[in-house]
Design a protein around this motif. Structure first.
Motif, PDB file in Angstrom:
ATOM      1  N   VAL A  82     -46.071  15.994 -26.775  1.00  0.00           N
ATOM      2  CA  VAL A  82     -45.321  14.819 -27.250  1.00  0.00           C
ATOM      3  C   VAL A  82     -44.470  15.100 -28.478  1.00  0.00           C
ATOM      4  N   THR A  83     -44.456  16.329 -28.960  1.00  0.00           N
ATOM      5  CA  THR A  83     -43.784  16.608 -30.238  1.00  0.00           C
ATOM      6  C   THR A  83     -42.345  17.065 -30.057  1.00  0.00           C
ATOM      7  N   SER A  84     -41.640  16.471 -29.103  1.00  0.00           N
ATOM      8  CA  SER A  84     -40.218  16.802 -28.965  1.00  0.00           C
ATOM      9  C   SER A  84     -39.390  16.171 -30.074  1.00  0.00           C
ATOM     10  N   SER A  85     -40.000  15.247 -30.820  1.00  0.00           N
ATOM     11  CA  SER A  85     -39.329  14.629 -31.968  1.00  0.00           C
ATOM     12  C   SER A  85     -40.365  14.257 -33.008  1.00  0.00           C
ATOM     13  N   ALA A  86     -39.910  14.089 -34.244  1.00  0.00           N
ATOM     14  CA  ALA A  86     -40.815  13.714 -35.327  1.00  0.00           C
ATOM     15  C   ALA A  86     -41.395  12.325 -35.097  1.00  0.00           C
ATOM     16  N   GLU A  87     -40.612  11.424 -34.529  1.00  0.00           N
ATOM     17  CA  GLU A  87     -41.086  10.055 -34.269  1.00  0.00           C
ATOM     18  C   GLU A  87     -42.243  10.061 -33.283  1.00  0.00           C
ATOM     19  N   ASN A  88     -42.118  10.846 -32.227  1.00  0.00           N
ATOM     20  CA  ASN A  88     -43.200  10.925 -31.246  1.00  0.00           C
ATOM     21  C   ASN A  88     -44.479  11.488 -31.866  1.00  0.00           C
ATOM     22  N   GLY A  89     -44.311  12.540 -32.678  1.00  0.00           N
ATOM     23  CA  GLY A  89     -45.472  13.138 -33.331  1.00  0.00           C
ATOM     24  C   GLY A  89     -46.165  12.168 -34.264  1.00  0.00           C
ATOM     25  N   LEU A  90     -45.374  11.417 -35.032  1.00  0.00           N
ATOM     26  CA  LEU A  90     -45.945  10.450 -35.963  1.00  0.00           C
ATOM     27  C   LEU A  90     -46.649   9.322 -35.207  1.00  0.00           C
ATOM     28  N   GLY A  91     -46.033   8.829 -34.131  1.00  0.00           N
ATOM     29  CA  GLY A  91     -46.639   7.752 -33.360  1.00  0.00           C
ATOM     30  C   GLY A  91     -47.960   8.156 -32.735  1.00  0.00           C
ATOM     31  N   MET A  92     -48.005   9.346 -32.131  1.00  0.00           N
ATOM     32  CA  MET A  92     -49.248   9.823 -31.547  1.00  0.00           C
ATOM     33  C   MET A  92     -50.310  10.041 -32.619  1.00  0.00           C
ATOM     34  N   GLY A  93     -49.909  10.576 -33.763  1.00  0.00           N
ATOM     35  CA  GLY A  93     -50.844  10.823 -34.854  1.00  0.00           C
ATOM     36  C   GLY A  93     -51.476   9.548 -35.367  1.00  0.00           C
ATOM     37  N   VAL A  94     -50.676   8.498 -35.529  1.00  0.00           N
ATOM     38  CA  VAL A  94     -51.206   7.216 -36.018  1.00  0.00           C
ATOM     39  C   VAL A  94     -52.197   6.632 -35.021  1.00  0.00           C
ATOM     40  N   ALA A  95     -51.884   6.746 -33.723  1.00  0.00           N
ATOM     41  CA  ALA A  95     -52.806   6.255 -32.704  1.00  0.00           C
ATOM     42  C   ALA A  95     -54.130   7.009 -32.750  1.00  0.00           C
ATOM     43  N   VAL A  96     -54.068   8.323 -32.934  1.00  0.00           N
ATOM     44  CA  VAL A  96     -55.282   9.135 -33.005  1.00  0.00           C
ATOM     45  C   VAL A  96     -56.084   8.797 -34.258  1.00  0.00           C
ATOM     46  N   VAL A  97     -55.409   8.557 -35.385  1.00  0.00           N
ATOM     47  CA  VAL A  97     -56.112   8.179 -36.619  1.00  0.00           C
ATOM     48  C   VAL A  97     -56.917   6.901 -36.403  1.00  0.00           C
ATOM     49  N   ALA A  98     -56.302   5.916 -35.766  1.00  0.00           N
ATOM     50  CA  ALA A  98     -56.991   4.642 -35.539  1.00  0.00           C
ATOM     51  C   ALA A  98     -58.221   4.835 -34.653  1.00  0.00           C
ATOM     52  N   VAL A  99     -58.041   5.552 -33.550  1.00  0.00           N
ATOM     53  CA  VAL A  99     -59.165   5.754 -32.621  1.00  0.00           C
ATOM     54  C   VAL A  99     -60.247   6.607 -33.270  1.00  0.00           C
ATOM     55  N   LEU A 100     -59.853   7.686 -33.936  1.00  0.00           N
ATOM     56  CA  LEU A 100     -60.822   8.605 -34.531  1.00  0.00           C
ATOM     57  C   LEU A 100     -61.632   7.925 -35.636  1.00  0.00           C
ATOM     58  N   THR A 101     -60.977   7.158 -36.488  1.00  0.00           N
ATOM     59  CA  THR A 101     -61.678   6.504 -37.598  1.00  0.00           C
ATOM     60  C   THR A 101     -62.682   5.473 -37.085  1.00  0.00           C
ATOM     61  N   LEU A 102     -62.241   4.627 -36.184  1.00  0.00           N
ATOM     62  CA  LEU A 102     -63.150   3.611 -35.657  1.00  0.00           C
ATOM     63  C   LEU A 102     -64.252   4.228 -34.807  1.00  0.00           C
ATOM     64  N   SER A 103     -63.919   5.279 -34.075  1.00  0.00           N
ATOM     65  CA  SER A 103     -64.929   5.959 -33.259  1.00  0.00           C
ATOM     66  C   SER A 103     -66.011   6.571 -34.126  1.00  0.00           C
ATOM     67  N   ASN A 104     -65.615   7.273 -35.180  1.00  0.00           N
ATOM     68  CA  ASN A 104     -66.595   7.863 -36.089  1.00  0.00           C
ATOM     69  C   ASN A 104     -67.463   6.798 -36.741  1.00  0.00           C
ATOM     70  N   LEU A 105     -66.842   5.696 -37.128  1.00  0.00           N
ATOM     71  CA  LEU A 105     -67.574   4.613 -37.776  1.00  0.00           C
ATOM     72  C   LEU A 105     -68.632   4.033 -36.836  1.00  0.00           C
ATOM     73  N   ILE A 106     -68.247   3.753 -35.591  1.00  0.00           N
ATOM     74  CA  ILE A 106     -69.178   3.152 -34.635  1.00  0.00           C
ATOM     75  C   ILE A 106     -70.281   4.138 -34.246  1.00  0.00           C
ATOM     76  N   VAL A 107     -69.906   5.386 -33.987  1.00  0.00           N
ATOM     77  CA  VAL A 107     -70.897   6.392 -33.603  1.00  0.00           C
ATOM     78  C   VAL A 107     -71.908   6.604 -34.720  1.00  0.00           C
ATOM     79  N   SER A 108     -71.415   6.663 -35.966  1.00  0.00           N
ATOM     80  CA  SER A 108     -72.318   6.846 -37.098  1.00  0.00           C
ATOM     81  C   SER A 108     -73.259   5.657 -37.254  1.00  0.00           C
ATOM     82  N   ALA A 109     -72.745   4.441 -37.035  1.00  0.00           N
ATOM     83  CA  ALA A 109     -73.579   3.244 -37.174  1.00  0.00           C
ATOM     84  C   ALA A 109     -74.647   3.169 -36.083  1.00  0.00           C
TER      85      ALA A 109
END
Length: 224
Positions: free
Chosen positions: A31-58
């Motif tokens: 997805v990194t054919s452009s900086a916008e695509n890379g940033l968008g995918m990264g933000v989506a992964v941050v949201a999923v990863l943070t909430l996933s870690n929080l729930i799994v840890s709890a």
């Protein structure tokens, strides 16, 4: 607090997911054919990863060990569906560009890897710090790689021209082979920089007392 900072910082360099530990390379290349695509995918992964870690840890103490991987996938899948719906509602053009790689966040080895290796064994605060550090590092990596390819392939960054008018873009860089070429150059640069930073420093032994003689343990000859 010191440990929280340590877990956060490690994902920004020492364990930078795509460039240091080579995790999540599928979206990194796709997805990194452009900086916008890379940033968008990264933000989506941050949201999923943070909430996933929080729930799994709890829930780490009540999830049966034999089905933990299946539970982690269910948690990640639920979060990805929520993120996907939000992107469809508020960032539909970006969602169309990312395509199938948004649902595939569910099986991203970064998500499952941090849940299994860290969140399932640690408390919620350090797990969130770990997720934020890894996620931000992943986002910066994808954005940098996307910007690198976009500059060479189109001559722009986030759609804004950054090179001279006579520049001839290398269209190959925004195609699939360009992703591997750009990643190779970045990995080579990261390895070279890592070796430079980790070069062994000369440790000068403390001046020994004149009564000390060379014993062979440290290889230092006392000055007479």
């Amino acid at each position: 607090m010191h440990r929280i900072i340590k877990e956060f910082v490690k994902g920004l360099w020492a364990e930078l997911p795509p460039f240091r530990v080579l995790l999540g390379l599928c979206p990194t290349l796709a997805v990194t054919s452009s900086a916008e695509n890379g940033l968008g995918m990264g933000v989506a992964v941050v949201a999923v990863l943070t909430l996933s870690n929080l729930i799994v840890s709890a829930l780490r103490k009540i999830i049966p060990p034999k089905v933990r991987i299946a539970c982690f996938i269910v948690i990640a899948a639920s979060l990805v569906v929520a993120v996907e719906l939000l992107m469809q509602a508020y960032a539909y053009p970006l969602y169309q560009k990312l395509g199938i790689f948004v649902p595939l966040i569910v099986v991203n080895c970064l998500i499952l890897g941090r849940a299994e290796a860290f969140a399932s064994k640690n408390g919620m605060l350090v797990s969130v710090a770990d997720a934020l550090g890894m996620g931000i590092g992943f986002t910066l990596s994808l954005t940098f790689l996307g910007a690198f390819r976009e500059v060479l392939g189109v001559g722009t960054v986030f759609g804004f021209p950054v090179l001279w008018q006579s520049f001839e873009p290398a269209g190959l860089m925004v195609m699939a082979p360009g992703a591997f070429i750009a990643l190779g150059f970045i990995l080579a640069g990261m390895n070279a920089l890592g070796k430079c930073l980790s070069r062994k420093r000369e440790v000068v032994p403390a001046r020994l007392d004149s009564t000390c003689s060379q014993c062979g343990a440290c290889g230092f000859q006392a000055e007479k």
